[in-house]
Design an enzyme around this catalytic site. Structure first.
Site, short mmCIF file in Angstrom:
data_model
loop_
_atom_site.label_atom_id
_atom_site.label_comp_id
_atom_site.label_asym_id
_atom_site.label_seq_id
_atom_site.Cartn_x
_atom_site.Cartn_y
_atom_site.Cartn_z
CG ASP A 35 8.42 16.75 46.08
OD1 ASP A 35 8.71 17.53 47.01
OD2 ASP A 35 8.48 17.07 44.88
NE ARG B 185 31.77 14.56 37.89
CZ ARG B 185 32.59 13.50 37.90
NH1 ARG B 185 32.32 12.45 38.67
NH2 ARG B 185 33.68 13.49 37.16
CE1 TYR C 286 7.50 22.76 40.15
CE2 TYR C 286 8.96 21.08 39.27
CZ TYR C 286 8.62 22.40 39.44
OH TYR C 286 9.41 23.37 38.90
CE LYS D 282 10.32 25.58 44.15
NZ LYS D 282 9.70 24.31 43.78
C1 PLP Z 1 9.87 23.36 42.70
C2 PLP Z 1 9.47 21.96 42.99
C3 PLP Z 1 10.19 20.88 42.48
C4 PLP Z 1 11.37 21.05 41.53
O1 PLP Z 1 12.44 21.62 42.17
P1 PLP Z 1 13.54 22.55 41.43
O2 PLP Z 1 14.40 22.96 42.56
O3 PLP Z 1 12.78 23.68 40.80
O4 PLP Z 1 14.22 21.70 40.42
C5 PLP Z 1 9.79 19.59 42.83
N1 PLP Z 1 8.72 19.39 43.63
C6 PLP Z 1 8.00 20.41 44.12
C7 PLP Z 1 6.83 20.10 45.01
C8 PLP Z 1 8.34 21.73 43.81
O5 PLP Z 1 7.60 22.72 44.31
#
Ligand code: PLP
Length: 387
Positions: free
Chosen positions: A170, A46, A98, A195
């Site tokens: 982000d 962890r 998001y 992504k």
């Molecule tokens: C998918 C996404 C998230 C969340 O990420 P997860 O890996 O699904 O927890 C946060 N910000 C954006 C812009 C996203 O497309």
């Protein structure tokens, strides 16, 4: 070292015990200590794991950051970052983030005494005016989902500095190949590596990067305390994805730009949103802030819901699915999928209308993708004409 070289080499030297050229999957929870109190920096997975460390070193280098932390998901990275704040603190958030970020902020963290103001951050004045004496953080995405609006990161950084608050970006939609927010003055970068970074739609993960040792140490403490760490196999898959990130992003961008131009000229289409089009209201900012315009294209069909539905149904290479950033092309109908929970008046006021479709353009052959869109649009046109 340049981006493509860092992606292959940083954190990824030959394995010290076996010489394995590729970082092994260290599928272990614990580590045998050499003597009482003596170990090689790993005592429990962890806290730290060698496969995860390779991912962290590599991805941090791509964000031009000395420090990075890998998480079990994008929202886990967001959560650990927001815990830099305490009860009574306030955050200014761009209103186009998001949906899972909105849910985490308003439905979970708000219960712990953190408050949020949602503003259209494409106008920096809105952000400036929303700052309160207890504001500690500005949080934004760029480009945004699903309308691909841009937020001026360097401008936001100036607002943040003026008020002595942190700026977190982000960077999921752009990936570090197209945009490095720390270079533009942000304090923190967060990713959903699910992504573009993982890139193959086969692993969920998140990332945090910073240049501040203090922020890093605090978020690392949160990571170890809250425990949302990726397993070694997930870290390995993400690291494997990163090796081809540059190649993939170049093909995503090339395909997306062709598709955006094709849609912009098509008589069945009312509007196209793509930062690479000269018609995009922030095209100049996109050229300044990004090294390419990305793989996401959104468009509005004439005639609203029915033609949009017909297109989504007729596409053969674009699967109707949530998520984005994988090698395969996807389409999403935000009104019935990602934005279904937002009341109609609110989402329509924001431009998320019934006829809106979002494409995550993959790395297939561009001619094949265009032909697929062409046949789907022809079917939608026949349907509209018949009504
Ligand atoms: C998918 C996404 C998230 C969340 O990420 P997860 O890996 O699904 O927890 C946060 N910000 C954006 C812009 C996203 O497309």
């Amino acid at each position: 070292m340049k981006f493509e070289t860092k992606a292959i080499h940083v954190g990824q030297g030959a394995d010290p015990t076996t010489g394995a050229t590729i970082v092994p999957v260290y599928q272990t929870s614990t580590y045998t200590q050499e003597d009482v109190g003596v170990h090689k920096g790993f005592d429990y997975s962890r806290t730290a794991n060698p496969t995860r460390k390779a991912l962290e070193d590599c991805l941090a280098s791509l964000e031009n950051a000395p420090y990075g932390l890998a998480f079990a998901s994008g929202v886990a990275a967001t959560d650990a970052t927001l815990k830099l704040l305490s009860a009574g603190d306030h955050v200014v958030v761009s209103d186009d983030v998001y949906g899972g970020t909105y849910r985490l902020f308003e439905r979970v963290l708000a219960r712990y005494g953190i408050s949020f103001n949602w503003v259209d951050a494409t106008d920096l004045g809105n952000v400036d005016r929303a700052i309160q004496p207890n504001t500690k953080l500005i949080w934004s995405e760029t480009p945004t989902n699903p309308l691909l609006k841009l937020v001026d990161i360097a401008g936001l950084a100036e607002v943040a500095r003026k008020h002595g608050v942190l700026l977190a970006i982000d960077n999921t939609f752009a990936s570090p190949y197209l945009q490095t927010p720390l270079d533009l003055g942000a304090d923190i970068v967060v990713h959903s590596t699910t992504k573009y970074i993982g890139g193959h739609s086969d692993v969920v993960g998140g990332f945090f990067a910073t240049r501040s040792e203090e922020l890093y140490q605090t978020v690392k403490f949160h990571q170890n305390s809250m425990g949302a760490v990726p397993g070694p196999m997930d870290a390995w898959l993400t690291l494997r994805g990163i090796k081809t990130l540059a190649l993939r992003m170049r093909q995503h961008c090339a395909n997306a730009e062709r598709i955006a131009r094709f849609l912009a000229d098509h008589p069945a289409i009312e509007a196209v949103y793509y930062p690479g089009l000269e018609s995009h209201p922030q095209h100049e900012l996109a050229k300044r802030q990004m090294r390419g315009f990305g793989g996401m294209v959104s468009f509005v069909t004439k005639g609203g819901l029915e033609p949009a539905r017909a297109i989504a149904r007729s596409l053969k290479l674009f699967s109707l699915a949530e998520s984005l950033g994988g090698v395969e092309s996807l389409t999403c109908h935000p009104v019935t999928m990602t934005h279904g929970a937002i009341p109609k008046e609110i989402r329509e006021a924001r431009g998320v209308t019934d006829g809106l479709l979002r494409l995550s353009v993959g790395i297939e052959d561009g001619d094949d993708l265009l032909a697929d869109l062409e046949q789907a649009l022809a079917k939608a046109q026949i349907l509209t004409a018949a009504r």
